[in-house]
Design a protein around this motif. Structure first.
Motif, PDB file in Angstrom:
ATOM      1  N   VAL A 235       0.937  -1.106  -0.178  1.00  0.00           N
ATOM      2  CA  VAL A 235      -0.033  -0.158   0.162  1.00  0.00           C
ATOM      3  C   VAL A 235       0.926   1.269   0.146  1.00  0.00           C
ATOM      4  N   LYS A 236       0.683   1.976  -1.049  1.00  0.00           N
ATOM      5  CA  LYS A 236       1.510   3.403  -0.931  1.00  0.00           C
ATOM      6  C   LYS A 236       1.309   4.351   0.279  1.00  0.00           C
ATOM      7  N   VAL A 237       1.999   4.776   0.848  1.00  0.00           N
ATOM      8  CA  VAL A 237       1.838   5.367   1.973  1.00  0.00           C
ATOM      9  C   VAL A 237       3.170   6.352   2.337  1.00  0.00           C
ATOM     10  N   ASP A 238       3.053   7.490   2.745  1.00  0.00           N
ATOM     11  CA  ASP A 238       4.246   8.295   3.306  1.00  0.00           C
ATOM     12  C   ASP A 238       4.763   7.695   4.641  1.00  0.00           C
ATOM     13  N   VAL A 239       5.899   7.185   4.525  1.00  0.00           N
ATOM     14  CA  VAL A 239       6.190   6.546   5.808  1.00  0.00           C
ATOM     15  C   VAL A 239       6.751   7.560   6.794  1.00  0.00           C
ATOM     16  N   VAL A 240       6.529   7.533   8.181  1.00  0.00           N
ATOM     17  CA  VAL A 240       7.070   8.287   9.136  1.00  0.00           C
ATOM     18  C   VAL A 240       8.055   7.262   9.790  1.00  0.00           C
ATOM     19  N   ASP A 241       7.567   6.181  10.154  1.00  0.00           N
ATOM     20  CA  ASP A 241       8.653   5.087  10.518  1.00  0.00           C
ATOM     21  C   ASP A 241       7.961   3.831  10.721  1.00  0.00           C
ATOM     22  N   THR A 242       8.574   2.740  10.686  1.00  0.00           N
ATOM     23  CA  THR A 242       8.237   1.400  10.414  1.00  0.00           C
ATOM     24  C   THR A 242       7.820   0.654  11.829  1.00  0.00           C
ATOM     25  N   ILE A 243       7.859   1.518  12.877  1.00  0.00           N
ATOM     26  CA  ILE A 243       7.831   0.817  14.186  1.00  0.00           C
ATOM     27  C   ILE A 243       6.418   0.026  14.373  1.00  0.00           C
ATOM     28  N   GLY A 244       6.488  -1.284  14.594  1.00  0.00           N
ATOM     29  CA  GLY A 244       5.225  -1.909  14.897  1.00  0.00           C
ATOM     30  C   GLY A 244       4.199  -2.316  13.528  1.00  0.00           C
ATOM     31  N   ALA A 245       4.873  -2.120  12.431  1.00  0.00           N
ATOM     32  CA  ALA A 245       4.346  -2.384  11.174  1.00  0.00           C
ATOM     33  C   ALA A 245       4.108  -4.114  10.907  1.00  0.00           C
ATOM     34  N   ALA A 286      -3.886  -2.158   7.188  1.00  0.00           N
ATOM     35  CA  ALA A 286      -3.503  -1.973   8.528  1.00  0.00           C
ATOM     36  C   ALA A 286      -2.212  -1.301   8.883  1.00  0.00           C
ATOM     37  N   ALA A 287      -1.074  -2.279   8.405  1.00  0.00           N
ATOM     38  CA  ALA A 287       0.398  -1.761   8.362  1.00  0.00           C
ATOM     39  C   ALA A 287       0.544  -0.481   7.823  1.00  0.00           C
ATOM     40  N   ALA A 288      -0.137  -0.222   6.723  1.00  0.00           N
ATOM     41  CA  ALA A 288       0.335   1.168   6.138  1.00  0.00           C
ATOM     42  C   ALA A 288      -0.015   2.455   6.999  1.00  0.00           C
ATOM     43  N   ILE A 289      -1.243   2.102   7.393  1.00  0.00           N
ATOM     44  CA  ILE A 289      -1.697   3.123   8.525  1.00  0.00           C
ATOM     45  C   ILE A 289      -0.777   3.232   9.802  1.00  0.00           C
ATOM     46  N   THR A 290      -0.321   2.084  10.132  1.00  0.00           N
ATOM     47  CA  THR A 290       0.773   2.278  11.531  1.00  0.00           C
ATOM     48  C   THR A 290       2.064   2.765  10.875  1.00  0.00           C
ATOM     49  N   CYS A 291       2.614   2.531   9.647  1.00  0.00           N
ATOM     50  CA  CYS A 291       3.733   3.219   8.997  1.00  0.00           C
ATOM     51  C   CYS A 291       3.660   4.695   8.951  1.00  0.00           C
ATOM     52  N   SER A 292       2.270   5.334   8.904  1.00  0.00           N
ATOM     53  CA  SER A 292       1.773   6.703   8.309  1.00  0.00           C
ATOM     54  C   SER A 292       1.981   7.593   9.752  1.00  0.00           C
ATOM     55  N   ARG A 293       2.211   7.091  10.977  1.00  0.00           N
ATOM     56  CA  ARG A 293       2.500   7.832  12.093  1.00  0.00           C
ATOM     57  C   ARG A 293       3.452   7.375  12.895  1.00  0.00           C
ATOM     58  N   ALA A 294       3.877   8.137  13.981  1.00  0.00           N
ATOM     59  CA  ALA A 294       5.151   7.867  14.763  1.00  0.00           C
ATOM     60  C   ALA A 294       4.839   6.727  15.683  1.00  0.00           C
ATOM     61  N   GLY A 295       5.962   5.970  15.774  1.00  0.00           N
ATOM     62  CA  GLY A 295       5.691   4.792  16.918  1.00  0.00           C
ATOM     63  C   GLY A 295       4.542   3.870  16.434  1.00  0.00           C
ATOM     64  N   ALA A 296       4.565   2.838  17.432  1.00  0.00           N
ATOM     65  CA  ALA A 296       3.547   1.589  16.981  1.00  0.00           C
ATOM     66  C   ALA A 296       2.200   2.135  17.422  1.00  0.00           C
ATOM     67  N   GLU A 297       1.436   2.461  16.395  1.00  0.00           N
ATOM     68  CA  GLU A 297       0.056   3.221  16.572  1.00  0.00           C
ATOM     69  C   GLU A 297      -0.790   2.392  15.524  1.00  0.00           C
ATOM     70  N   PRO A 298      -1.195   1.323  15.852  1.00  0.00           N
ATOM     71  CA  PRO A 298      -2.131   0.656  14.922  1.00  0.00           C
ATOM     72  C   PRO A 298      -3.598   0.979  14.950  1.00  0.00           C
ATOM     73  N   PRO A 299      -4.208   1.034  13.881  1.00  0.00           N
ATOM     74  CA  PRO A 299      -5.401   1.485  13.490  1.00  0.00           C
ATOM     75  C   PRO A 299      -6.663   0.931  14.371  1.00  0.00           C
ATOM     76  N   PHE A 300      -7.673   1.684  14.628  1.00  0.00           N
ATOM     77  CA  PHE A 300      -8.886   1.181  14.971  1.00  0.00           C
ATOM     78  C   PHE A 300      -9.692   0.742  13.874  1.00  0.00           C
ATOM     79  N   ALA A 301     -10.852   0.079  14.163  1.00  0.00           N
ATOM     80  CA  ALA A 301     -11.572  -0.796  13.142  1.00  0.00           C
ATOM     81  C   ALA A 301     -12.104   0.323  12.142  1.00  0.00           C
ATOM     82  N   SER A 302     -12.622   1.447  12.781  1.00  0.00           N
ATOM     83  CA  SER A 302     -13.115   2.290  11.832  1.00  0.00           C
ATOM     84  C   SER A 302     -12.088   2.991  10.949  1.00  0.00           C
TER      85      SER A 302
END
Length: 310
Positions: A235-245, A286-302
């Motif tokens: 998934v194309k995404v602007d990567v902030v970091d890969t922590i938790g991807a 889901a992993a792309a969303i995590t990569c789009s923000r700092a630290g390990a922040e997995p997405p919520f279902a919505s």
């Protein structure tokens, strides 16, 4: 119910691009991130670990509750929380150094047989390396594999593995008790001491797992089964970091299996190519969303639903 077993720790993450940038604490740890990802995706989840009573431990438990994760299997203790100091490369990939001596998570005790409503249990990362906890988690893995789907992400941290040959042998000994194996390409090559990752995965499948899911960074995801190989693009995404991807991939895969009544080795083995495509697409988003923000922040279902729809 899915149980996630393993460490909770604090990542010290640089704030800014300067080499001397200050470090900010981010709650994490591979299994902890998997549990958070599952809870945020509305899957009944419980975390099995030993967590410190210190300030970081208090915050770790609070975040589990805020992410809809049960903590009735969490043990508490006065030992310090494990720290991981994170360095970020230009592409956002992370490297780690750890402070683990005498910390709480490695002193976990065997909880005994897991509750009857548990359908799967996930393991991985430092908890299967650092003794005495590693032997405890291994015992739980072998015992629960007789009735549950067991999922493993070894998530190699080579700097903490003092005898690579012994660890590789131990990993191979787990395979008959693993239903679903998720591993990065780099970790697969480290575990097999190099080689073609597809052939490595096929060798592992012959030893136990129903499927091997490969995370390939910017090349997407693949799954190898005894009869099939399915690939999905990144998934194309602007990567902030890969922590938790990778942890998010593990959590989202288990969430997809839960939502599609496939939480058993037999059901995983029976998945069709189109079902694997859907599962990997879900996990990759889901992993792309995590990569789009700092630290390990997995997405919520919505958030994930919106990303998949848009």
């Amino acid at each position: 119910m899915i149980v996630v077993a393993g460490e909770a720790l604090v990542d010290m993450v640089p704030v800014g691009d300067d080499e001397l940038a200050p470090l900010a604490p981010k709650l994490g740890g591979g299994p902890y991130n998997v549990a958070v990802a599952l809870g945020r995706l509305d899957v009944p989840t419980s975390f099995l670990s030993r967590v410190s009573d210190d300030h970081f431990g208090v915050q770790l438990v609070k975040r589990l509750h805020a992410s809809n994760v049960r903590t009735d299997l969490v043990q508490r203790g006065p030992e310090n929380t494990t720290l991981a100091v994170v360095g970020l490369a230009e592409d956002g990939s992370a490297r780690y150094s750890f402070y683990v001596d005498g910390t709480a998570d490695r002193l976990v005790e065997d909880p005994g047989p897991l509750p009857e409503d548990v359908r799967a249990v996930s393991f991985g990362t430092l908890s299967l390396v650092l003794e005495p906890g590693a032997s405890v988690y291994e015992k739980v893995l072998r015992r629960e594999s007789k009735r549950l789907l067991t999922a493993l992400d070894p998530n190699i941290r080579a700097g903490l593995i003092h005898d690579p040959g012994a660890y590789r042998a131990r990993f191979r000994s787990w395979l008959p008790d693993v239903g679903l194996l998720k591993v990065s390409v780099e970790d697969a090559q480290w575990l097999a001491e190099d080689g073609d990752v597809i052939e490595i995965a096929r060798t592992w499948i012959s030893q136990g797992p129903a499927a091997v899911v490969l995370t390939k960074g910017g090349d997407g995801l693949s799954v190898i089964t005894a009869t099939d190989q399915v690939d999905v693009p990144p998934v194309k995404v602007d990567v902030v970091d890969t922590i938790g991807a990778g942890d998010t991939v593990q959590g989202a895969l288990l969430a997809w299996l839960h939502d599609h009544d496939a939480l058993s080795a037999e059901n995983v083995r029976a998945l069709r190519s189109d079902e694997w495509t859907a599962a990997l697409t879900y996990a990759g988003a889901a992993a792309a969303i995590t990569c789009s923000r700092a630290g390990a922040e997995p997405p919520f279902a919505s958030e994930l639903t919106a990303a998949l729809a848009g």
